[in-house]
Design an enzyme around this catalytic site. Structure first.
Site, PDB file in Angstrom:
ATOM      1  N   ASP A  21       0.288   3.089   0.526  1.00  0.00           N
ATOM      2  CA  ASP A  21       1.265   3.425  -0.514  1.00  0.00           C
ATOM      3  C   ASP A  21       1.183   4.896  -0.894  1.00  0.00           C
ATOM      4  O   ASP A  21       0.127   5.407  -1.239  1.00  0.00           O
ATOM      5  CB  ASP A  21       1.052   2.540  -1.740  1.00  0.00           C
ATOM      6  CG  ASP A  21       1.201   1.065  -1.401  1.00  0.00           C
ATOM      7  OD1 ASP A  21       2.066   0.746  -0.576  1.00  0.00           O
ATOM      8  OD2 ASP A  21       0.440   0.249  -1.946  1.00  0.00           O
ATOM      9  N   ASP A  53      -4.502   5.580   3.833  1.00  0.00           N
ATOM     10  CA  ASP A  53      -3.923   4.732   2.797  1.00  0.00           C
ATOM     11  C   ASP A  53      -2.471   4.418   3.158  1.00  0.00           C
ATOM     12  O   ASP A  53      -1.837   5.146   3.931  1.00  0.00           O
ATOM     13  CB  ASP A  53      -3.999   5.486   1.457  1.00  0.00           C
ATOM     14  CG  ASP A  53      -3.422   4.700   0.305  1.00  0.00           C
ATOM     15  OD1 ASP A  53      -3.641   3.477   0.230  1.00  0.00           O
ATOM     16  OD2 ASP A  53      -2.758   5.325  -0.554  1.00  0.00           O
TER      17      ASP A  53
END
Length: 179
Positions: free
Chosen positions: A14, A12
């Site tokens: 963020d 991922d």
């Protein structure tokens, strides 16, 4: 699994590669003279700790052009991700479709900070329905339909969750996946 295939990892962006919380903390201090500390966030989402008169501003800011372009890089992430690329097929998977201006910003950010990740290994999506073996994410909602190894990357909002294998930082990721 084919004998010739490397294991696949989805990472991922963020709060895993990019420090969005640091950006929010700076933004609210500059624009609203409101000081927020990580200690205030223990087990909470950022919008839950904002004063009521600012609660609607978070979505506005995250949708601004450029918001995702200058996020700080998580310490150690560049070195560890580069090393992971030697051993695994590494994909960056971000639910970028949620924020209309984030696609270009995120792609430029990745090209600047992770130039060794090919555009063919960047997945901007809505739901993270991915054919990978390992997922590193800070959001447990992305683990719901995922059957592989789940590594929960520590972020203030997930500190009260204990149901997943946890990595607190990129040194932890290296210790679990590179040794």
């Amino acid at each position: 699994m084919s004998i010739n295939r490397k294991l696949r990892i989805a990472i991922d962006m963020d709060e895993v590669l990019a420090d969005t919380i640091a950006k929010f903390i700076d933004l609210y201090e500059v624009r609203h003279q409101t000081k927020i500390s990580l200690d205030d966030m223990h087990g909470k989402e950022f919008n839950q700790i904002l004063p009521p008169h600012l609660s609607s501003s978070l979505r506005q800011y995250i949708n601004e052009k450029g918001f995702f372009r200058d996020l700080p890089v998580m310490p150690g992430s560049q070195e560890v991700v580069k090393a992971l690329c030697e051993k695994y097929d590494v994909y960056i998977a971000s639910a970028a479709m949620e924020f209309r201006n984030s696609l270009e910003d995120k792609l430029e950010w990745l090209n600047e900070h992770f130039p060794f990740i090919s555009w063919t290994n960047i997945i901007f999506c809505g739901h993270k329905i991915l054919d990978v073996d390992i997922m590193i994410d800070d959001r447990i909602k992305n683990f719901v339909t995922f059957n592989g190894r789940k590594l929960l990357y520590t972020s203030p909002h997930n500190l009260l969750i204990n149901d997943f294998e946890r990595v607190n930082n990129w040194n932890d990721v290296a210790a679990k996946l590179l040794h």
